[in-house]
Design a protein around this motif. Structure first.
Motif, PDB file in Angstrom:
ATOM      1  N   ALA A 137       0.976  -1.211   0.024  1.00 29.08           N
ATOM      2  CA  ALA A 137      -0.114   0.169   0.014  1.00 29.08           C
ATOM      3  C   ALA A 137       1.105   1.182   0.044  1.00 29.08           C
ATOM      4  O   ALA A 137       1.939   1.236   0.619  1.00 29.08           O
ATOM      5  N   PHE A 138       0.327   2.272  -0.691  1.00 21.65           N
ATOM      6  CA  PHE A 138       1.302   3.459  -0.571  1.00 21.65           C
ATOM      7  C   PHE A 138       0.282   4.777  -0.784  1.00 21.65           C
ATOM      8  O   PHE A 138      -1.041   4.512  -1.041  1.00 21.65           O
ATOM      9  N   THR A 139       0.715   5.862  -0.485  1.00 23.42           N
ATOM     10  CA  THR A 139       0.196   7.015  -0.462  1.00 23.42           C
ATOM     11  C   THR A 139       0.674   8.165  -1.366  1.00 23.42           C
ATOM     12  O   THR A 139       2.059   7.981  -1.632  1.00 23.42           O
ATOM     13  N   ILE A 140      -0.252   8.732  -2.055  1.00 23.78           N
ATOM     14  CA  ILE A 140      -0.019   9.720  -2.875  1.00 23.78           C
ATOM     15  C   ILE A 140      -0.385  11.037  -2.460  1.00 23.78           C
ATOM     16  O   ILE A 140      -1.654  11.092  -1.939  1.00 23.78           O
ATOM     17  N   SER A 141       0.401  12.158  -2.367  1.00 20.43           N
ATOM     18  CA  SER A 141      -0.217  13.413  -2.059  1.00 20.43           C
ATOM     19  C   SER A 141       0.098  14.451  -3.298  1.00 20.43           C
ATOM     20  O   SER A 141       0.962  14.275  -3.833  1.00 20.43           O
ATOM     21  N   LYS A 170       5.962  23.371  -8.923  1.00 18.16           N
ATOM     22  CA  LYS A 170       7.222  23.836  -8.158  1.00 18.16           C
ATOM     23  C   LYS A 170       7.064  23.065  -6.945  1.00 18.16           C
ATOM     24  O   LYS A 170       8.136  22.663  -6.224  1.00 18.16           O
ATOM     25  N   ARG A 171       5.993  23.172  -6.278  1.00 17.96           N
ATOM     26  CA  ARG A 171       5.824  22.646  -4.881  1.00 17.96           C
ATOM     27  C   ARG A 171       5.828  21.194  -5.156  1.00 17.96           C
ATOM     28  O   ARG A 171       6.383  20.650  -4.050  1.00 17.96           O
ATOM     29  N   LEU A 172       5.283  20.474  -6.162  1.00 21.76           N
ATOM     30  CA  LEU A 172       5.360  19.099  -6.152  1.00 21.76           C
ATOM     31  C   LEU A 172       6.643  18.575  -6.180  1.00 21.76           C
ATOM     32  O   LEU A 172       7.110  17.638  -5.544  1.00 21.76           O
ATOM     33  N   PHE A 173       7.614  19.327  -7.228  1.00 25.72           N
ATOM     34  CA  PHE A 173       8.941  19.036  -7.288  1.00 25.72           C
ATOM     35  C   PHE A 173       9.625  19.116  -5.937  1.00 25.72           C
ATOM     36  O   PHE A 173      10.326  18.208  -5.718  1.00 25.72           O
ATOM     37  N   GLU A 174       9.295  20.017  -5.201  1.00 26.69           N
ATOM     38  CA  GLU A 174       9.887  20.164  -3.775  1.00 26.69           C
ATOM     39  C   GLU A 174       9.693  19.095  -3.060  1.00 26.69           C
ATOM     40  O   GLU A 174      10.519  18.354  -2.062  1.00 26.69           O
ATOM     41  N   LEU A 175       8.290  18.654  -2.901  1.00 27.29           N
ATOM     42  CA  LEU A 175       7.935  17.349  -2.343  1.00 27.29           C
ATOM     43  C   LEU A 175       8.617  16.216  -2.611  1.00 27.29           C
ATOM     44  O   LEU A 175       8.865  15.153  -1.855  1.00 27.29           O
ATOM     45  N   TRP A 176       8.641  16.007  -4.116  1.00 27.55           N
ATOM     46  CA  TRP A 176       9.328  14.882  -4.649  1.00 27.55           C
ATOM     47  C   TRP A 176      10.928  14.580  -4.204  1.00 27.55           C
ATOM     48  O   TRP A 176      11.294  13.566  -4.001  1.00 27.55           O
ATOM     49  N   SER A 177      11.397  15.787  -4.056  1.00 25.29           N
ATOM     50  CA  SER A 177      12.940  15.900  -3.584  1.00 25.29           C
ATOM     51  C   SER A 177      12.970  15.355  -2.079  1.00 25.29           C
ATOM     52  O   SER A 177      14.063  14.811  -1.921  1.00 25.29           O
ATOM     53  N   GLN A 178      11.853  15.383  -1.514  1.00 25.39           N
ATOM     54  CA  GLN A 178      12.020  14.841   0.088  1.00 25.39           C
ATOM     55  C   GLN A 178      11.587  13.405  -0.082  1.00 25.39           C
ATOM     56  O   GLN A 178      12.157  12.666   0.831  1.00 25.39           O
ATOM     57  N   ALA A 179      10.884  13.073  -0.773  1.00 22.71           N
ATOM     58  CA  ALA A 179      10.315  11.671  -0.818  1.00 22.71           C
ATOM     59  C   ALA A 179      10.977  10.770  -1.738  1.00 22.71           C
ATOM     60  O   ALA A 179      11.851   9.604  -0.980  1.00 22.71           O
ATOM     61  N   ASP A 180      11.167  10.795  -2.917  1.00 25.95           N
ATOM     62  CA  ASP A 180      11.832   9.980  -3.959  1.00 25.95           C
ATOM     63  C   ASP A 180      11.374   8.635  -3.624  1.00 25.95           C
ATOM     64  O   ASP A 180      12.367   7.993  -3.472  1.00 25.95           O
ATOM     65  N   MET A 181      10.100   8.119  -3.905  1.00 29.58           N
ATOM     66  CA  MET A 181       9.761   6.579  -3.531  1.00 29.58           C
ATOM     67  C   MET A 181       8.920   6.306  -4.871  1.00 29.58           C
ATOM     68  O   MET A 181       8.456   7.016  -5.545  1.00 29.58           O
ATOM     69  N   ARG A 182       9.005   5.137  -4.962  1.00 24.38           N
ATOM     70  CA  ARG A 182       8.145   4.263  -6.059  1.00 24.38           C
ATOM     71  C   ARG A 182       6.781   4.413  -5.658  1.00 24.38           C
ATOM     72  O   ARG A 182       6.436   3.676  -4.563  1.00 24.38           O
ATOM     73  N   PRO A 183       5.828   4.341  -6.780  1.00 24.41           N
ATOM     74  CA  PRO A 183       6.072   5.086  -7.905  1.00 24.41           C
ATOM     75  C   PRO A 183       6.693   6.371  -7.973  1.00 24.41           C
ATOM     76  O   PRO A 183       6.151   7.191  -7.225  1.00 24.41           O
ATOM     77  N   PRO A 214       8.380  -1.146   6.748  1.00 25.23           N
ATOM     78  CA  PRO A 214       8.828  -0.499   8.095  1.00 25.23           C
ATOM     79  C   PRO A 214       9.880   0.488   7.792  1.00 25.23           C
ATOM     80  O   PRO A 214       9.831   1.208   8.717  1.00 25.23           O
ATOM     81  N   GLU A 215      10.800   0.666   6.807  1.00 30.48           N
ATOM     82  CA  GLU A 215      11.679   1.356   6.514  1.00 30.48           C
ATOM     83  C   GLU A 215      11.297   2.643   6.287  1.00 30.48           C
ATOM     84  O   GLU A 215      12.407   3.661   6.181  1.00 30.48           O
ATOM     85  N   CYS A 216      10.279   2.792   5.857  1.00 26.27           N
ATOM     86  CA  CYS A 216       9.699   3.990   5.167  1.00 26.27           C
ATOM     87  C   CYS A 216       9.399   4.864   5.892  1.00 26.27           C
ATOM     88  O   CYS A 216       8.232   4.777   6.751  1.00 26.27           O
ATOM     89  N   THR A 217       9.893   6.219   6.009  1.00 25.72           N
ATOM     90  CA  THR A 217       9.394   7.400   6.750  1.00 25.72           C
ATOM     91  C   THR A 217       8.293   8.202   6.030  1.00 25.72           C
ATOM     92  O   THR A 217       8.776   8.717   4.632  1.00 25.72           O
ATOM     93  N   LYS A 218       7.028   8.662   6.516  1.00 25.53           N
ATOM     94  CA  LYS A 218       5.999   9.191   5.765  1.00 25.53           C
ATOM     95  C   LYS A 218       6.528  10.628   5.593  1.00 25.53           C
ATOM     96  O   LYS A 218       6.957  11.249   6.952  1.00 25.53           O
ATOM     97  N   ILE A 219       6.367  11.171   4.554  1.00 20.47           N
ATOM     98  CA  ILE A 219       6.547  12.710   4.319  1.00 20.47           C
ATOM     99  C   ILE A 219       5.080  13.185   4.409  1.00 20.47           C
ATOM    100  O   ILE A 219       3.905  12.990   4.061  1.00 20.47           O
ATOM    101  N   ILE A 220       5.259  14.378   5.341  1.00 20.33           N
ATOM    102  CA  ILE A 220       3.999  14.991   5.843  1.00 20.33           C
ATOM    103  C   ILE A 220       3.302  15.898   4.682  1.00 20.33           C
ATOM    104  O   ILE A 220       4.252  16.545   3.821  1.00 20.33           O
ATOM    105  N   THR A 221       1.972  15.453   4.321  1.00 18.48           N
ATOM    106  CA  THR A 221       1.202  16.242   3.360  1.00 18.48           C
ATOM    107  C   THR A 221       0.999  17.689   3.666  1.00 18.48           C
ATOM    108  O   THR A 221       0.390  17.718   4.632  1.00 18.48           O
TER     109      THR A 221
END
Length: 293
Positions: A137-141, A170-183, A214-221
Protein backbone atom coordinates in the motif's frame (compact mmCIF):
# COMPACT_ATOMS: atom_id res chain seq x y z
CA UNK A 1 -9.87 -13.94 -22.59
CA UNK A 2 -12.50 -12.82 -20.11
CA UNK A 3 -11.80 -9.11 -20.56
CA UNK A 4 -12.31 -9.33 -24.33
CA UNK A 5 -15.61 -11.08 -23.70
CA UNK A 6 -16.63 -8.19 -21.43
CA UNK A 7 -15.61 -5.58 -23.99
CA UNK A 8 -17.76 -7.34 -26.60
CA UNK A 9 -20.59 -7.54 -24.07
CA UNK A 10 -20.36 -3.75 -23.69
CA UNK A 11 -20.55 -3.38 -27.48
CA UNK A 12 -23.64 -5.65 -27.50
CA UNK A 13 -25.25 -3.52 -24.78
CA UNK A 14 -24.58 -0.36 -26.79
CA UNK A 15 -26.00 -1.96 -29.92
CA UNK A 16 -29.20 -2.98 -28.14
CA UNK A 17 -29.71 0.56 -26.82
CA UNK A 18 -28.75 2.83 -29.70
CA UNK A 19 -32.37 4.00 -29.88
CA UNK A 20 -32.62 4.29 -26.09
CA UNK A 21 -30.61 5.81 -23.26
CA UNK A 22 -27.12 4.34 -22.93
CA UNK A 23 -26.05 4.26 -19.30
CA UNK A 24 -22.36 4.72 -18.56
CA UNK A 25 -23.05 3.16 -15.15
CA UNK A 26 -24.20 0.02 -16.96
CA UNK A 27 -21.09 0.08 -19.16
CA UNK A 28 -18.91 0.23 -16.05
CA UNK A 29 -20.89 -2.64 -14.52
CA UNK A 30 -20.47 -4.85 -17.59
CA UNK A 31 -16.80 -3.96 -18.08
CA UNK A 32 -16.01 -4.40 -14.37
CA UNK A 33 -13.81 -1.30 -14.40
CA UNK A 34 -14.24 2.44 -14.17
CA UNK A 35 -15.80 4.25 -17.11
CA UNK A 36 -12.64 6.32 -17.55
CA UNK A 37 -10.42 3.23 -17.74
CA UNK A 38 -12.84 1.60 -20.18
CA UNK A 39 -12.94 4.74 -22.34
CA UNK A 40 -9.15 4.79 -22.39
CA UNK A 41 -8.95 1.10 -23.30
CA UNK A 42 -11.65 1.41 -25.99
CA UNK A 43 -10.00 4.39 -27.66
CA UNK A 44 -6.69 2.58 -28.02
CA UNK A 45 -8.04 -0.72 -29.34
CA UNK A 46 -10.75 0.81 -31.55
CA UNK A 47 -8.84 3.90 -32.75
CA UNK A 48 -11.85 6.07 -31.87
CA UNK A 49 -13.39 7.31 -28.67
CA UNK A 50 -16.34 5.52 -27.07
CA UNK A 51 -18.59 8.57 -27.46
CA UNK A 52 -17.57 8.92 -31.12
CA UNK A 53 -18.38 5.25 -31.77
CA UNK A 54 -21.82 5.56 -30.15
CA UNK A 55 -22.57 8.75 -32.08
CA UNK A 56 -21.47 7.27 -35.41
CA UNK A 57 -23.47 4.07 -34.87
CA UNK A 58 -26.57 6.13 -34.09
CA UNK A 59 -26.11 8.32 -37.15
CA UNK A 60 -25.64 5.21 -39.29
CA UNK A 61 -28.93 3.72 -38.09
CA UNK A 62 -30.68 7.08 -38.30
CA UNK A 63 -29.85 7.32 -42.02
CA UNK A 64 -31.33 3.85 -42.66
CA UNK A 65 -34.38 4.84 -40.62
CA UNK A 66 -34.95 8.04 -42.62
CA UNK A 67 -34.54 6.23 -45.93
CA UNK A 68 -36.79 3.28 -45.08
CA UNK A 69 -39.64 5.04 -43.26
CA UNK A 70 -41.98 8.02 -43.51
CA UNK A 71 -41.53 8.95 -39.87
CA UNK A 72 -40.89 12.63 -39.12
CA UNK A 73 -37.20 13.49 -39.00
CA UNK A 74 -37.57 15.17 -35.61
CA UNK A 75 -39.01 11.93 -34.18
CA UNK A 76 -36.11 9.95 -35.63
CA UNK A 77 -33.67 12.50 -34.22
CA UNK A 78 -35.14 12.11 -30.73
CA UNK A 79 -35.15 8.33 -31.09
CA UNK A 80 -31.36 8.41 -31.53
CA UNK A 81 -30.63 10.74 -28.64
CA UNK A 82 -30.92 14.26 -30.10
CA UNK A 83 -33.04 16.83 -28.31
CA UNK A 84 -33.57 19.10 -31.32
CA UNK A 85 -33.75 18.78 -35.09
CA UNK A 86 -31.05 21.43 -35.47
CA UNK A 87 -28.57 19.46 -33.37
CA UNK A 88 -29.39 16.29 -35.28
CA UNK A 89 -29.07 18.03 -38.65
CA UNK A 90 -25.63 19.42 -37.76
CA UNK A 91 -24.36 16.03 -36.56
CA UNK A 92 -25.91 14.19 -39.52
CA UNK A 93 -24.39 16.58 -42.05
CA UNK A 94 -20.97 16.43 -40.38
CA UNK A 95 -20.97 12.60 -40.51
CA UNK A 96 -22.75 11.89 -43.81
CA UNK A 97 -21.97 15.10 -45.69
CA UNK A 98 -25.61 15.76 -46.59
CA UNK A 99 -28.73 17.09 -44.91
CA UNK A 100 -31.06 14.40 -43.52
CA UNK A 101 -33.93 15.68 -45.67
CA UNK A 102 -31.92 14.98 -48.84
CA UNK A 103 -31.91 11.23 -48.05
CA UNK A 104 -35.57 10.99 -49.11
CA UNK A 105 -35.48 13.39 -52.05
CA UNK A 106 -32.16 12.80 -53.79
CA UNK A 107 -29.70 10.03 -54.61
CA UNK A 108 -26.94 10.58 -52.05
CA UNK A 109 -23.87 8.76 -50.73
CA UNK A 110 -24.00 7.92 -47.04
CA UNK A 111 -21.32 6.79 -44.59
CA UNK A 112 -21.63 3.76 -42.33
CA UNK A 113 -20.02 2.86 -39.04
CA UNK A 114 -20.36 -0.92 -38.63
CA UNK A 115 -20.73 -2.64 -35.29
CA UNK A 116 -17.32 -3.27 -33.84
CA UNK A 117 -16.10 -6.67 -32.62
CA UNK A 118 -12.90 -7.45 -30.72
CA UNK A 119 -10.70 -10.52 -31.02
CA UNK A 120 -7.32 -11.60 -29.72
CA UNK A 121 -4.60 -10.69 -32.20
CA UNK A 122 -0.98 -11.74 -31.80
CA UNK A 123 1.20 -9.33 -33.77
CA UNK A 124 4.56 -9.78 -32.11
CA UNK A 125 5.98 -6.68 -33.75
CA UNK A 126 6.34 -4.32 -30.80
CA UNK A 127 8.84 -4.63 -27.99
CA UNK A 128 7.58 -3.55 -24.56
CA UNK A 129 9.76 -3.38 -21.44
CA UNK A 130 7.75 -4.19 -18.34
CA UNK A 131 7.87 -5.85 -14.95
CA UNK A 132 5.16 -7.28 -12.73
CA UNK A 133 5.44 -6.45 -9.04
CA UNK A 134 3.48 -7.03 -5.88
CA UNK A 135 3.60 -3.56 -4.38
CA UNK A 136 2.60 -2.61 -0.82
CA UNK A 137 0.00 0.00 0.00
CA UNK A 138 1.19 3.53 -0.70
CA UNK A 139 0.12 7.16 -0.38
CA UNK A 140 0.11 9.87 -3.02
CA UNK A 141 -0.02 13.53 -1.96
CA UNK A 142 -0.95 16.39 -4.25
CA UNK A 143 -3.90 18.21 -5.76
CA UNK A 144 -7.24 16.71 -6.77
CA UNK A 145 -9.63 17.95 -9.43
CA UNK A 146 -13.17 16.65 -9.85
CA UNK A 147 -13.94 16.47 -13.57
CA UNK A 148 -16.57 15.12 -15.92
CA UNK A 149 -15.54 11.63 -17.01
CA UNK A 150 -16.56 12.21 -20.62
CA UNK A 151 -14.37 15.34 -20.86
CA UNK A 152 -11.33 13.90 -19.08
CA UNK A 153 -9.13 13.66 -22.17
CA UNK A 154 -9.60 17.38 -22.81
CA UNK A 155 -9.43 18.59 -19.19
CA UNK A 156 -6.41 16.63 -17.89
CA UNK A 157 -3.84 18.50 -20.06
CA UNK A 158 -5.35 21.77 -18.81
CA UNK A 159 -4.80 20.66 -15.19
CA UNK A 160 -1.08 20.18 -15.92
CA UNK A 161 -0.82 23.54 -17.68
CA UNK A 162 -2.50 25.35 -14.79
CA UNK A 163 -0.29 23.59 -12.23
CA UNK A 164 2.78 24.72 -14.14
CA UNK A 165 1.60 28.35 -14.18
CA UNK A 166 0.31 28.73 -10.61
CA UNK A 167 3.33 27.29 -8.76
CA UNK A 168 1.77 23.92 -7.92
CA UNK A 169 4.29 22.05 -10.06
CA UNK A 170 7.22 23.73 -8.28
CA UNK A 171 5.82 22.71 -4.88
CA UNK A 172 5.34 19.13 -6.07
CA UNK A 173 8.96 19.02 -7.24
CA UNK A 174 9.99 20.15 -3.75
CA UNK A 175 7.85 17.42 -2.20
CA UNK A 176 9.31 14.87 -4.61
CA UNK A 177 12.85 15.85 -3.57
CA UNK A 178 11.97 14.93 0.02
CA UNK A 179 10.25 11.66 -0.86
CA UNK A 180 11.77 10.00 -3.96
CA UNK A 181 9.70 6.81 -3.48
CA UNK A 182 8.18 4.48 -6.04
CA UNK A 183 6.01 5.08 -7.95
CA UNK A 184 8.57 7.79 -8.60
CA UNK A 185 8.28 11.11 -10.40
CA UNK A 186 5.38 13.48 -10.91
CA UNK A 187 2.27 11.30 -10.96
CA UNK A 188 -0.92 11.73 -12.94
CA UNK A 189 -3.61 9.50 -11.44
CA UNK A 190 -7.10 8.87 -12.81
CA UNK A 191 -9.39 7.63 -10.04
CA UNK A 192 -13.12 6.99 -9.70
CA UNK A 193 -15.77 6.87 -12.39
CA UNK A 194 -16.90 3.43 -11.28
CA UNK A 195 -20.31 1.84 -11.67
CA UNK A 196 -22.84 3.95 -9.80
CA UNK A 197 -20.69 7.07 -10.00
CA UNK A 198 -19.61 7.15 -13.63
CA UNK A 199 -20.42 10.74 -14.60
CA UNK A 200 -17.53 12.24 -12.63
CA UNK A 201 -14.03 11.17 -11.60
CA UNK A 202 -11.05 12.52 -9.69
CA UNK A 203 -7.74 13.38 -11.29
CA UNK A 204 -4.72 13.66 -8.99
CA UNK A 205 -1.45 15.39 -9.73
CA UNK A 206 1.04 14.45 -7.03
CA UNK A 207 3.98 12.43 -5.75
CA UNK A 208 4.38 9.32 -3.62
CA UNK A 209 4.89 10.29 0.04
CA UNK A 210 4.69 6.91 1.79
CA UNK A 211 5.05 3.22 1.02
CA UNK A 212 3.80 0.64 3.52
CA UNK A 213 7.10 -0.93 4.52
CA UNK A 214 8.77 -0.61 7.98
CA UNK A 215 11.84 1.28 6.76
CA UNK A 216 9.80 4.02 5.04
CA UNK A 217 9.30 7.36 6.80
CA UNK A 218 6.13 9.18 5.80
CA UNK A 219 6.49 12.63 4.31
CA UNK A 220 3.96 15.07 5.76
CA UNK A 221 1.35 16.18 3.24
CA UNK A 222 0.99 20.00 3.04
CA UNK A 223 -2.24 21.26 4.57
CA UNK A 224 -3.61 22.56 1.28
CA UNK A 225 -3.03 19.23 -0.51
CA UNK A 226 -4.91 15.93 -0.33
CA UNK A 227 -3.91 12.28 -0.01
CA UNK A 228 -4.88 9.27 -2.09
CA UNK A 229 -4.43 5.89 -0.40
CA UNK A 230 -3.87 2.90 -2.69
CA UNK A 231 -3.99 -0.69 -1.40
CA UNK A 232 -1.47 -3.49 -1.79
CA UNK A 233 -1.87 -4.84 -5.32
CA UNK A 234 -0.16 -6.40 -8.31
CA UNK A 235 1.01 -3.88 -10.88
CA UNK A 236 2.42 -4.19 -14.36
CA UNK A 237 4.97 -1.39 -14.64
CA UNK A 238 5.68 -0.45 -18.23
CA UNK A 239 8.58 1.62 -19.50
CA UNK A 240 7.23 4.43 -21.69
CA UNK A 241 10.38 6.39 -22.50
CA UNK A 242 10.44 8.84 -25.38
CA UNK A 243 8.91 12.10 -26.52
CA UNK A 244 5.45 12.93 -25.21
CA UNK A 245 2.64 12.35 -25.94
CA UNK A 246 3.48 9.59 -28.44
CA UNK A 247 5.48 7.48 -25.97
CA UNK A 248 2.56 7.22 -23.53
CA UNK A 249 -0.04 6.69 -26.26
CA UNK A 250 2.00 3.94 -27.94
CA UNK A 251 2.47 2.23 -24.57
CA UNK A 252 -1.27 2.10 -23.91
CA UNK A 253 -1.99 0.84 -27.42
CA UNK A 254 0.56 -1.99 -27.13
CA UNK A 255 -0.68 -2.89 -23.66
CA UNK A 256 -4.38 -3.06 -24.51
CA UNK A 257 -4.10 -4.62 -27.97
CA UNK A 258 -1.21 -7.06 -27.51
CA UNK A 259 0.04 -7.56 -23.96
CA UNK A 260 -3.19 -7.81 -21.96
CA UNK A 261 -5.12 -10.22 -24.26
CA UNK A 262 -2.25 -12.72 -24.15
CA UNK A 263 -1.03 -12.23 -20.58
CA UNK A 264 -3.30 -14.40 -18.46
CA UNK A 265 -4.15 -11.29 -16.43
CA UNK A 266 -7.22 -9.10 -16.15
CA UNK A 267 -7.49 -5.43 -15.21
CA UNK A 268 -7.90 -4.73 -11.51
CA UNK A 269 -10.27 -1.90 -10.71
CA UNK A 270 -7.69 0.56 -9.41
CA UNK A 271 -6.49 3.90 -10.77
CA UNK A 272 -4.02 4.01 -13.64
CA UNK A 273 -0.83 5.90 -12.75
CA UNK A 274 1.42 7.75 -15.15
CA UNK A 275 4.89 8.54 -13.75
CA UNK A 276 6.78 11.44 -15.33
CA UNK A 277 10.48 11.64 -14.59
CA UNK A 278 13.12 13.66 -16.44
CA UNK A 279 14.78 13.42 -19.85
CA UNK A 280 11.69 11.91 -21.54
CA UNK A 281 11.56 8.97 -19.12
CA UNK A 282 8.11 7.73 -18.11
CA UNK A 283 6.42 4.71 -16.53
CA UNK A 284 2.82 3.56 -16.62
CA UNK A 285 1.49 1.56 -13.65
CA UNK A 286 -1.63 -0.54 -14.32
CA UNK A 287 -3.12 -2.78 -11.63
CA UNK A 288 -3.78 -6.36 -12.75
CA UNK A 289 -5.09 -9.63 -11.33
CA UNK A 290 -4.96 -13.23 -12.54
CA UNK A 291 -7.75 -14.30 -14.89
CA UNK A 292 -9.82 -17.04 -13.30
CA UNK A 293 -11.46 -19.42 -15.74
Amino acid sequence: MEWIKRVNNVVDYIEENLDKEISYDKIAEIAVCSVYNFQRMFSYIADQSLSEYIRNRRLTLAAFHIFNSKENIIDIAMKYGYTSQDAFTRAFRKFHGVLPSKVRTEVVSLKTCPKISFQITIKGGNHMNYQIEQWPAFTISGIRKRIETEKAFQIVPQIWETASRDGTMKRLFELWSQADMRPVGLLGVSAGGQWGDSEEMDYYLGVTTHVGVPECTKIITPEDMVELQLPKATWVIIEANGALPDSIQNTYKSFYTEWLPNSGYDLDDLPVIECYLQDNRQEVWIAIKPTFK
